[in-house]
Design a protein around this motif. Structure first.
Motif, PDB file in Angstrom:
ATOM      1  N   UNK A  79       8.235  15.281  21.887  1.00 55.53           N
ATOM      2  CA  UNK A  79       6.911  14.671  21.907  1.00 55.53           C
ATOM      3  C   UNK A  79       6.948  13.140  22.014  1.00 55.53           C
ATOM      4  N   UNK A  80       7.984  12.516  21.463  1.00 52.77           N
ATOM      5  CA  UNK A  80       8.023  11.056  21.359  1.00 52.77           C
ATOM      6  C   UNK A  80       9.055  10.393  22.266  1.00 52.77           C
ATOM      7  N   UNK A  81      10.013  11.172  22.749  1.00 51.18           N
ATOM      8  CA  UNK A  81      11.138  10.577  23.464  1.00 51.18           C
ATOM      9  C   UNK A  81      12.291  10.378  22.489  1.00 51.18           C
ATOM     10  N   UNK A  82      13.400   9.930  23.003  1.00 48.50           N
ATOM     11  CA  UNK A  82      14.619   9.783  22.214  1.00 48.50           C
ATOM     12  C   UNK A  82      14.381   8.876  21.003  1.00 48.50           C
ATOM     13  N   UNK A  83      14.840   9.319  19.831  1.00 50.33           N
ATOM     14  CA  UNK A  83      14.705   8.546  18.604  1.00 50.33           C
ATOM     15  C   UNK A  83      15.533   7.278  18.733  1.00 50.33           C
ATOM     16  N   UNK A  84      14.866   6.157  18.539  1.00 54.54           N
ATOM     17  CA  UNK A  84      15.498   4.862  18.775  1.00 54.54           C
ATOM     18  C   UNK A  84      14.772   3.801  17.951  1.00 54.54           C
ATOM     19  N   UNK A  85      15.412   3.301  16.896  1.00 56.59           N
ATOM     20  CA  UNK A  85      14.712   2.356  16.021  1.00 56.59           C
ATOM     21  C   UNK A  85      14.663   0.941  16.591  1.00 56.59           C
ATOM     22  N   UNK A  86      15.619   0.568  17.431  1.00 55.83           N
ATOM     23  CA  UNK A  86      15.582  -0.714  18.148  1.00 55.83           C
ATOM     24  C   UNK A  86      16.120  -0.476  19.557  1.00 55.83           C
ATOM     25  N   UNK A  87      15.617  -1.230  20.515  1.00 50.60           N
ATOM     26  CA  UNK A  87      15.962  -0.999  21.918  1.00 50.60           C
ATOM     27  C   UNK A  87      17.452  -1.075  22.211  1.00 50.60           C
ATOM     28  N   UNK A  88      18.166  -1.967  21.552  1.00 47.64           N
ATOM     29  CA  UNK A  88      19.571  -2.163  21.899  1.00 47.64           C
ATOM     30  C   UNK A  88      20.470  -0.987  21.531  1.00 47.64           C
ATOM     31  N   UNK A  89      19.987  -0.084  20.693  1.00 49.33           N
ATOM     32  CA  UNK A  89      20.806   1.076  20.315  1.00 49.33           C
ATOM     33  C   UNK A  89      21.064   1.964  21.528  1.00 49.33           C
ATOM     34  N   UNK A  90      20.025   2.229  22.313  1.00 46.09           N
ATOM     35  CA  UNK A  90      20.183   3.087  23.488  1.00 46.09           C
ATOM     36  C   UNK A  90      20.325   2.308  24.787  1.00 46.09           C
ATOM     37  N   UNK A  91      19.927   1.048  24.770  1.00 43.10           N
ATOM     38  CA  UNK A  91      19.993   0.213  25.972  1.00 43.10           C
ATOM     39  C   UNK A  91      20.728  -1.087  25.641  1.00 43.10           C
ATOM     40  N   UNK A  92      22.050  -1.067  25.688  1.00 45.04           N
ATOM     41  CA  UNK A  92      22.833  -2.250  25.306  1.00 45.04           C
ATOM     42  C   UNK A  92      22.450  -3.523  26.076  1.00 45.04           C
ATOM     43  N   UNK A  93      21.957  -3.366  27.280  1.00 42.02           N
ATOM     44  CA  UNK A  93      21.588  -4.541  28.070  1.00 42.02           C
ATOM     45  C   UNK A  93      20.191  -5.062  27.750  1.00 42.02           C
ATOM     46  N   UNK A  94      19.510  -4.440  26.801  1.00 42.34           N
ATOM     47  CA  UNK A  94      18.150  -4.850  26.444  1.00 42.34           C
ATOM     48  C   UNK A  94      18.127  -6.187  25.712  1.00 42.34           C
ATOM     49  N   UNK A  95      19.257  -6.592  25.180  1.00 40.90           N
ATOM     50  CA  UNK A  95      19.300  -7.826  24.389  1.00 40.90           C
ATOM     51  C   UNK A  95      20.364  -8.765  24.968  1.00 40.90           C
ATOM     52  N   UNK A  96      20.000 -10.023  25.121  1.00 41.71           N
ATOM     53  CA  UNK A  96      20.959 -10.993  25.665  1.00 41.71           C
ATOM     54  C   UNK A  96      21.959 -11.480  24.614  1.00 41.71           C
ATOM     55  N   UNK A  97      21.814 -11.054  23.374  1.00 38.75           N
ATOM     56  CA  UNK A  97      22.744 -11.441  22.309  1.00 38.75           C
ATOM     57  C   UNK A  97      23.741 -10.323  21.998  1.00 38.75           C
ATOM     58  N   UNK A  98      23.851  -9.382  22.892  1.00 35.69           N
ATOM     59  CA  UNK A  98      24.653  -8.195  22.662  1.00 35.69           C
ATOM     60  C   UNK A  98      26.070  -8.517  22.199  1.00 35.69           C
ATOM     61  N   UNK A  99      26.713  -9.450  22.828  1.00 35.77           N
ATOM     62  CA  UNK A  99      28.094  -9.771  22.481  1.00 35.77           C
ATOM     63  C   UNK A  99      28.259 -10.458  21.144  1.00 35.77           C
ATOM     64  N   UNK A 100      27.194 -11.058  20.631  1.00 37.54           N
ATOM     65  CA  UNK A 100      27.301 -11.807  19.382  1.00 37.54           C
ATOM     66  C   UNK A 100      26.396 -11.265  18.276  1.00 37.54           C
ATOM     67  N   UNK A 101      25.939 -10.046  18.406  1.00 41.00           N
ATOM     68  CA  UNK A 101      25.013  -9.473  17.426  1.00 41.00           C
ATOM     69  C   UNK A 101      25.784  -8.822  16.281  1.00 41.00           C
ATOM     70  N   UNK A 102      25.482  -9.276  15.091  1.00 41.35           N
ATOM     71  CA  UNK A 102      26.170  -8.748  13.910  1.00 41.35           C
ATOM     72  C   UNK A 102      25.530  -7.466  13.370  1.00 41.35           C
ATOM     73  N   UNK A 103      24.320  -7.144  13.817  1.00 38.66           N
ATOM     74  CA  UNK A 103      23.626  -5.995  13.237  1.00 38.66           C
ATOM     75  C   UNK A 103      23.440  -4.808  14.170  1.00 38.66           C
ATOM     76  N   UNK A 104      23.801  -4.925  15.435  1.00 33.27           N
ATOM     77  CA  UNK A 104      23.599  -3.808  16.361  1.00 33.27           C
ATOM     78  C   UNK A 104      24.280  -2.542  15.852  1.00 33.27           C
ATOM     79  N   UNK A 105      25.497  -2.665  15.378  1.00 33.58           N
ATOM     80  CA  UNK A 105      26.216  -1.485  14.882  1.00 33.58           C
ATOM     81  C   UNK A 105      25.499  -0.883  13.670  1.00 33.58           C
ATOM     82  N   UNK A 106      24.935  -1.728  12.829  1.00 31.90           N
ATOM     83  CA  UNK A 106      24.176  -1.243  11.667  1.00 31.90           C
ATOM     84  C   UNK A 106      22.950  -0.470  12.140  1.00 31.90           C
ATOM     85  N   UNK A 107      22.219  -1.016  13.119  1.00 33.73           N
ATOM     86  CA  UNK A 107      21.059  -0.310  13.663  1.00 33.73           C
ATOM     87  C   UNK A 107      21.484   1.031  14.257  1.00 33.73           C
TER      88      UNK A 107
END
Length: 148
Positions: A83-111
């Motif tokens: 009904x809602x689409x893939x469960x995803x609390x922040x865009x970068x979890x399923x779309x790594x290119x969604x954030x320009x700070x991908x290489x330096x993000x300390x919280x992506x793995x936590x998300x």
């Protein structure tokens, strides 16, 4: 993450079929009446449920909708993601290119870990579990609404 009315109503439709179907097809009109949801809206939502293989339609005078699988084989994760689409609390979890700070993000793995745990919990709960709890609590089968 917030589940919309579309997700909650999808669950309500399936629960209505489980609790009121008595192994016979359930008409959208009857679901609409007992759940106090527009029949037109239910007709649109049931299309997604059918495409996902959660319900099947039965034609004819005694037609309507039944579950396509046993309630114990349908998870809350399937319902929500249908009904809602893939469960995803922040865009970068399923779309790594969604954030320009991908290489330096300390919280992506936590998300990603939190997202995985949410999906795991939703995947452990079955439609049968919810229906059993509903009946165990002595609730009637009309106007089911669960805020998850």
């Amino acid at each position: 993450m917030k589940i919309s009315t579309k997700g909650r109503y999808g669950l309500r439709i399936l629960l209505d079929i489980v609790l009121n179907g008595d192994d016979s097809p359930r008409l959208t009109r009857d679901i609409a009446t007992s759940q106090k949801i527009s029949e037109k809206y239910i007709s649109r939502l049931v299309i997604d449920l059918r495409k996902a293989g959660l319900v099947k339609s039965v034609r004819g005078a005694k037609g309507g909708y039944t579950l396509a699988r046993f309630p114990e084989d349908i998870t809350l994760l399937e319902i929500v993601e249908t009904m809602e689409g893939r469960t995803n609390i922040v865009d970068c979890v399923l779309q790594p290119n969604a954030c320009n700070k991908m290489g330096s993000c300390a919280v992506r793995q936590t998300w990603a870990e939190i997202n995985g745990k949410i999906r795991a919990v939703l995947g452990e709960i079955t439609l049968k579990d919810i229906a059993d709890k509903h009946q165990q609590d002595g609730l009637d089968s009309g106007s089911i609404d669960y805020c998850i």
